[in-house]
Structure formats: C-alpha cells, structure tokens
Scaffold this motif. Structure first.
Motif, PDB file in Angstrom:
ATOM      1  N   GLY A 204       0.823  -1.207   0.000  1.00  0.00           N
ATOM      2  CA  GLY A 204       0.000   0.000   0.000  1.00  0.00           C
ATOM      3  C   GLY A 204       0.855   1.254   0.000  1.00  0.00           C
ATOM      4  N   GLU A 205       1.944   1.220   0.748  1.00  0.00           N
ATOM      5  CA  GLU A 205       2.841   2.377   0.806  1.00  0.00           C
ATOM      6  C   GLU A 205       3.496   2.623  -0.551  1.00  0.00           C
ATOM      7  N   VAL A 206       3.942   1.549  -1.190  1.00  0.00           N
ATOM      8  CA  VAL A 206       4.653   1.695  -2.457  1.00  0.00           C
ATOM      9  C   VAL A 206       3.707   2.066  -3.600  1.00  0.00           C
ATOM     10  N   PHE A 207       2.535   1.408  -3.646  1.00  0.00           N
ATOM     11  CA  PHE A 207       1.667   1.550  -4.820  1.00  0.00           C
ATOM     12  C   PHE A 207       0.192   1.735  -4.497  1.00  0.00           C
ATOM     13  N   GLY A 208      -0.337   0.952  -3.563  1.00  0.00           N
ATOM     14  CA  GLY A 208      -1.778   0.886  -3.357  1.00  0.00           C
ATOM     15  C   GLY A 208      -2.428   2.206  -3.024  1.00  0.00           C
ATOM     16  N   ASP A 209      -1.814   2.981  -2.147  1.00  0.00           N
ATOM     17  CA  ASP A 209      -2.421   4.261  -1.751  1.00  0.00           C
ATOM     18  C   ASP A 209      -2.553   5.190  -2.956  1.00  0.00           C
ATOM     19  N   ASP A 210      -1.498   5.264  -3.767  1.00  0.00           N
ATOM     20  CA  ASP A 210      -1.558   6.129  -4.943  1.00  0.00           C
ATOM     21  C   ASP A 210      -2.500   5.553  -6.002  1.00  0.00           C
ATOM     22  N   ALA A 211      -2.595   4.222  -6.085  1.00  0.00           N
ATOM     23  CA  ALA A 211      -3.534   3.615  -7.032  1.00  0.00           C
ATOM     24  C   ALA A 211      -4.958   4.027  -6.709  1.00  0.00           C
ATOM     25  N   LEU A 212      -5.310   4.029  -5.424  1.00  0.00           N
ATOM     26  CA  LEU A 212      -6.653   4.443  -5.025  1.00  0.00           C
ATOM     27  C   LEU A 212      -6.872   5.926  -5.300  1.00  0.00           C
ATOM     28  N   ARG A 213      -5.844   6.746  -5.059  1.00  0.00           N
ATOM     29  CA  ARG A 213      -5.967   8.179  -5.347  1.00  0.00           C
ATOM     30  C   ARG A 213      -6.172   8.409  -6.845  1.00  0.00           C
ATOM     31  N   LEU A 214      -5.479   7.610  -7.660  1.00  0.00           N
ATOM     32  CA  LEU A 214      -5.646   7.737  -9.107  1.00  0.00           C
ATOM     33  C   LEU A 214      -7.070   7.385  -9.513  1.00  0.00           C
ATOM     34  N   CYS A 215      -7.606   6.311  -8.938  1.00  0.00           N
ATOM     35  CA  CYS A 215      -8.976   5.887  -9.251  1.00  0.00           C
ATOM     36  C   CYS A 215      -9.999   6.938  -8.818  1.00  0.00           C
ATOM     37  N   GLU A 216      -9.691   7.645  -7.751  1.00  0.00           N
ATOM     38  CA  GLU A 216     -10.623   8.656  -7.214  1.00  0.00           C
ATOM     39  C   GLU A 216     -10.432  10.022  -7.844  1.00  0.00           C
ATOM     40  N   GLY A 217      -9.492  10.131  -8.793  1.00  0.00           N
ATOM     41  CA  GLY A 217      -9.272  11.397  -9.479  1.00  0.00           C
ATOM     42  C   GLY A 217      -8.546  12.421  -8.644  1.00  0.00           C
ATOM     43  N   ARG A 218      -7.815  11.950  -7.622  1.00  0.00           N
ATOM     44  CA  ARG A 218      -7.119  12.908  -6.746  1.00  0.00           C
ATOM     45  C   ARG A 218      -5.675  13.144  -7.164  1.00  0.00           C
ATOM     46  N   ILE A 219      -5.167  12.317  -8.092  1.00  0.00           N
ATOM     47  CA  ILE A 219      -3.840  12.545  -8.656  1.00  0.00           C
ATOM     48  C   ILE A 219      -3.890  12.302 -10.149  1.00  0.00           C
ATOM     49  N   ALA A 220      -2.903  12.837 -10.841  1.00  0.00           N
ATOM     50  CA  ALA A 220      -2.739  12.593 -12.275  1.00  0.00           C
ATOM     51  C   ALA A 220      -1.284  12.204 -12.513  1.00  0.00           C
ATOM     52  N   LEU A 221      -1.010  11.696 -13.689  1.00  0.00           N
ATOM     53  CA  LEU A 221       0.347  11.315 -14.053  1.00  0.00           C
ATOM     54  C   LEU A 221       0.847  12.249 -15.147  1.00  0.00           C
ATOM     55  N   ALA A 222       2.093  12.655 -14.989  1.00  0.00           N
ATOM     56  CA  ALA A 222       2.708  13.515 -15.994  1.00  0.00           C
ATOM     57  C   ALA A 222       4.080  12.963 -16.340  1.00  0.00           C
ATOM     58  N   CYS A 223       4.492  13.190 -17.569  1.00  0.00           N
ATOM     59  CA  CYS A 223       5.777  12.659 -18.049  1.00  0.00           C
ATOM     60  C   CYS A 223       6.721  13.814 -18.331  1.00  0.00           C
ATOM     61  N   LYS A 224       7.953  13.658 -17.870  1.00  0.00           N
ATOM     62  CA  LYS A 224       8.999  14.626 -18.203  1.00  0.00           C
ATOM     63  C   LYS A 224      10.244  13.829 -18.554  1.00  0.00           C
ATOM     64  N   GLY A 225      10.554  13.776 -19.835  1.00  0.00           N
ATOM     65  CA  GLY A 225      11.659  12.940 -20.275  1.00  0.00           C
ATOM     66  C   GLY A 225      11.336  11.476 -20.020  1.00  0.00           C
ATOM     67  N   GLN A 226      12.215  10.790 -19.297  1.00  0.00           N
ATOM     68  CA  GLN A 226      12.026   9.383 -18.970  1.00  0.00           C
ATOM     69  C   GLN A 226      11.283   9.189 -17.655  1.00  0.00           C
ATOM     70  N   ASN A 227      10.973  10.276 -16.976  1.00  0.00           N
ATOM     71  CA  ASN A 227      10.395  10.194 -15.634  1.00  0.00           C
ATOM     72  C   ASN A 227       8.890  10.434 -15.641  1.00  0.00           C
ATOM     73  N   VAL A 228       8.187   9.625 -14.868  1.00  0.00           N
ATOM     74  CA  VAL A 228       6.747   9.805 -14.653  1.00  0.00           C
ATOM     75  C   VAL A 228       6.563  10.440 -13.284  1.00  0.00           C
ATOM     76  N   ARG A 229       5.822  11.557 -13.262  1.00  0.00           N
ATOM     77  CA  ARG A 229       5.587  12.263 -11.997  1.00  0.00           C
ATOM     78  C   ARG A 229       4.128  12.157 -11.603  1.00  0.00           C
ATOM     79  N   ILE A 230       3.894  12.160 -10.303  1.00  0.00           N
ATOM     80  CA  ILE A 230       2.539  12.181  -9.766  1.00  0.00           C
ATOM     81  C   ILE A 230       2.172  13.620  -9.468  1.00  0.00           C
ATOM     82  N   VAL A 231       1.041  14.061 -10.012  1.00  0.00           N
ATOM     83  CA  VAL A 231       0.599  15.454  -9.862  1.00  0.00           C
ATOM     84  C   VAL A 231      -0.678  15.471  -9.031  1.00  0.00           C
ATOM     85  N   PRO A 232      -0.667  16.088  -7.838  1.00  0.00           N
ATOM     86  CA  PRO A 232      -1.890  16.179  -7.024  1.00  0.00           C
ATOM     87  C   PRO A 232      -2.921  17.058  -7.743  1.00  0.00           C
ATOM     88  N   LEU A 233      -4.196  16.687  -7.591  1.00  0.00           N
ATOM     89  CA  LEU A 233      -5.273  17.461  -8.210  1.00  0.00           C
ATOM     90  C   LEU A 233      -6.139  18.113  -7.137  1.00  0.00           C
TER      91      LEU A 233
END
Length: 385
Positions: A356-385
């Motif tokens: 949950g710490e590594v992935f699950g908590d953010d997975a639930l936030r993604l499903c609830e529309g509370r975060i988005a994903l953004a790409c910069k070069g080779q890196n994927v960033r988590i963007v709070p909404l």
C-alpha cells in the motif's frame, strides 16, 4: 566435503550451528514419479571459512534420524536462510511436521532489493558473491549412491555462497528500512496451511470458464478423488488423470464404463479398475449435490467491466512507483490485480502493508481522481489534483 550419515554426526553439527546467528539451508529431492517429494540430500552451512561449517546431510543413510535438524529449525535464535524456499519448506512440513523459524528467503529479499522478478540463485551468486555455479549436476538423480564429487560440489555451493548473499541482502534491507517488508512476505511461508492440499479445494486450481454450477460440482468431486488417490498411492496427480481429461469427464457426465470409454483424453490405465470406479462414483456424487451446496461460479471479469484507460494508467503508475522504490513490480501487484482495480476493486494484497505504501495508496488516489500522471523525459511524476 563432509557428508553426515549418522544421527550423532548430525546432532554435533546442529549443536555447533545453534551457536551461530543463521544457518543456510537447501535440499535436493525427486518428485517426478511421486506425489510427495522424496528428500535425497540436505545442505547446511553457518558463518565461517572452515571445512566443518558447511556439510551435506544424507537422509537416505541407513538409521539416520533428522530429529536434530528439526530441533535446529525450531530454534528461535537461529535464522534459517533459504533461496526460493517454498518447495524445501513443504518437504520439512510434511516429513518433519516442522516449518523452520525464524525464516528468510533470499529470492523474496532480492525482489524487494530491486534484483528483478523471481531472481535465480545463480544470478545472485554471480552478482553478489562473485561466484560461478557449475550447473552440470542440476538434473542428476539425487537418490543414487554414491554421490559423485561433482554432485557434492554443486550441492554444497547452494549453501556456501548463500551466506554471502544473505548477509548482503540483510544489510541492504536494514539500510533501506525494508526488513519488515520481507517479514510480511514470510507470513505465507510460515503458515502450515500453505503446504496442505485439501482434496475438496483442489478443483479451485482448475482453469475452466464453464459457468455451470453443476459442472463445477462434478469437477470438484473428480478433483477431490484424484487428490485423495494420488496422496494415498503417492503418485503424481497427473498420473491419475490430467486436468484436461478431468474437465472433459465433467462435461460428459458418464454413468457407466461404456460412457467413460468415450472420454478421448483419459489415460488407458484410468479406464478400468479403482480409478475408473472412483471417477464414476465422483460423477455420481457431483450429480447428486443439493442445489444449496453447489460451488459458487467464479465471476469472470468481462472487458466491459474493466476501464481500459484506467488499467493502462495503473500499469504506468505501478512501473513508475516500483522503479522509484527499486522493487520488483510483480511482487507488488499482478496484471490481474490491475484489472481488478480498473474494474472497481478497492481492496487486495496490493492495498495493504508495504505494498500500500509503495503503490496501493496512490492507485486508489488515481482511481478517485485525486492525482494525475505527468511525463517529463524518462520520468513519470505524480501530480496532485
């Protein structure tokens, strides 16, 4: 290379090992022709550089009793270190009614430490211990005596290099604060239920998409009979009849030997005698199951239930988070887990504990529309909404 062939010699080694902080363990066994594994060799080593700190134990030696080994396995002051422990532990759970504790599995630890999926012992020996393993003896007959020097050398290498691997991984886990992560993973391996196959539950391993509950009831009875027969006769379950034959019989529902003979996939030996009788009795029991006792038909996720776009985003998130954490992604969540989440699941192993710490908590936030994903070069960033 010392091979222990008496109970007294084994007891003496185990007494010395009990004074060490850990002991590395491996086994060689045969299972091709039996239901239960036939233990042919046990390899043991504890920290040190002498000739007496790593030995082979011959469980086939006349008169030897493995009691001292099981006593060592129960010693809470000595960590028992294995690589890919499950099959080894199954042997000890069945033969000695003992599961070694405390327990450490270097394959699991390596996955937590970023060595990839299901990393092999040879890979760790090469990368961590700087050792090359001679694989030429891997598929030899370990029940034949005497063992060759090549077999002994190969077998002993499975525990001597494991000492270096364990010490390295244990230090890495301590440094990164992930020792508790591996401890969580050991819970399944420590559970005696992991090594018990209940005949009535055996049908759940079958891969079938037939949605008919009566069909599943017959398959349940056929799988239970096969498991009981295989256990009592100590033969591989596939030697009784294979899964495809079992599913074919469940569909045919034969009520006599003539109808059973129409099964195309059934082995010749299973068309008569006690196996044939058992099959017909199992089919009869499956047909007679009361409606309330029919097995529940597993719900199949249709593609319509899965939000495809969300599943793709979850895959990106999982890859990004596990790469950032330096842990194997399949240890955190499987492809099936991601589809479950995309279909509406909000709980599972992926959501609990360190996962949950590594992935699950953010997975639930993604499903609830509370975060988005953004790409910069080779890196994927988590963007709070």
């Amino acid at each position: 290379m010392t091979t222990l062939t008496t109970t007294e010699a084994l007891a003496a080694f185990c007494a010395d090992a009990a004074r060490a902080p850990y002991v590395t363990v491996d086994t060689e066994f045969l299972r091709e022709r039996t239901y239960y594994s036939k233990l042919c060799l046990v390899q043991l080593a504890y920290p040190g550089n002498g000739e007496d700190d790593a030995v082979l134990v011959d469980p086939l030696a006349q008169g030897i009793d493995l009691g001292p080994l099981y006593e060592l396995f129960r010693d809470p002051g000595v960590v028992k270190v294995f690589h890919a422990a499950r099959q080894d532990l199954e042997i000890f759970a069945i033969e000695g009614n003992t599961i070694p504790q405390p327990l450490f599995d270097t394959q699991v630890a390596a996955m937590v430490c970023g060595f990839g999926e299901q990393v092999g012992y040879e890979t760790l020996a090469r990368k961590v211990a700087r050792a090359q393993i001679d694989k030429s003896s891997r598929f030899t007959d370990w029940s034949r005596r005497p063992l060759s020097d090549a077999q002994k050398t190969y077998a002993l290498a499975d525990v001597t290099h494991l000492r270096v691997i364990y010490e390295f991984l244990a230090a890495e886990l301590e440094k990164t604060g992930r020792t508790a992560w591996v401890e969580e993973e050991m819970d399944v391996l420590r559970d005696p239920a992991t090594y018990r196959v209940e005949p009535r539950e055996a049908y759940k391993r079958l891969k079938t998409r037939n949605p008919n509950a009566r069909y599943l009831a017959i398959a349940r009875e056929l799988a239970a009979f096969r498991e009981e027969y295989a256990q009592s006769n100590d033969v591989p379950r596939n030697r009784v009849y294979k899964d495809d034959a079992l599913l074919e019989i469940a569909a045919l529902k034969p009520n006599d030997a003539g109808e059973l003979g129409k099964a195309r996939l059934l082995l010749r030996e299973a068309r008569k005698g006690p196996i044939a009788d058992g099959i017909l009795a199992a089919v009869s029991r499956g047909l007679a199951v009361e409606k309330d006792d029919l097995p529940e038909v597993p719900r199949q996720k249709s593609r319509d239930q899965i939000n495809g776009a969300l599943a793709d985003l979850l895959r990106v998130l999982l890859k990004a988070k596990t790469e950032q954490a330096g842990v194997a992604s399949k240890l955190v969540a499987t492809t099936s887990d991601l589809d479950d989440i995309a279909a509406g699941a909000r709980d599972g192993d992926w959501a609990r504990g360190w996962r949950g710490e590594v992935f699950g908590d953010d997975a639930l936030r993604l499903c609830e529309g509370r975060i988005a994903l953004a790409c910069k070069g080779q890196n994927v960033r988590i963007v709070p909404l």
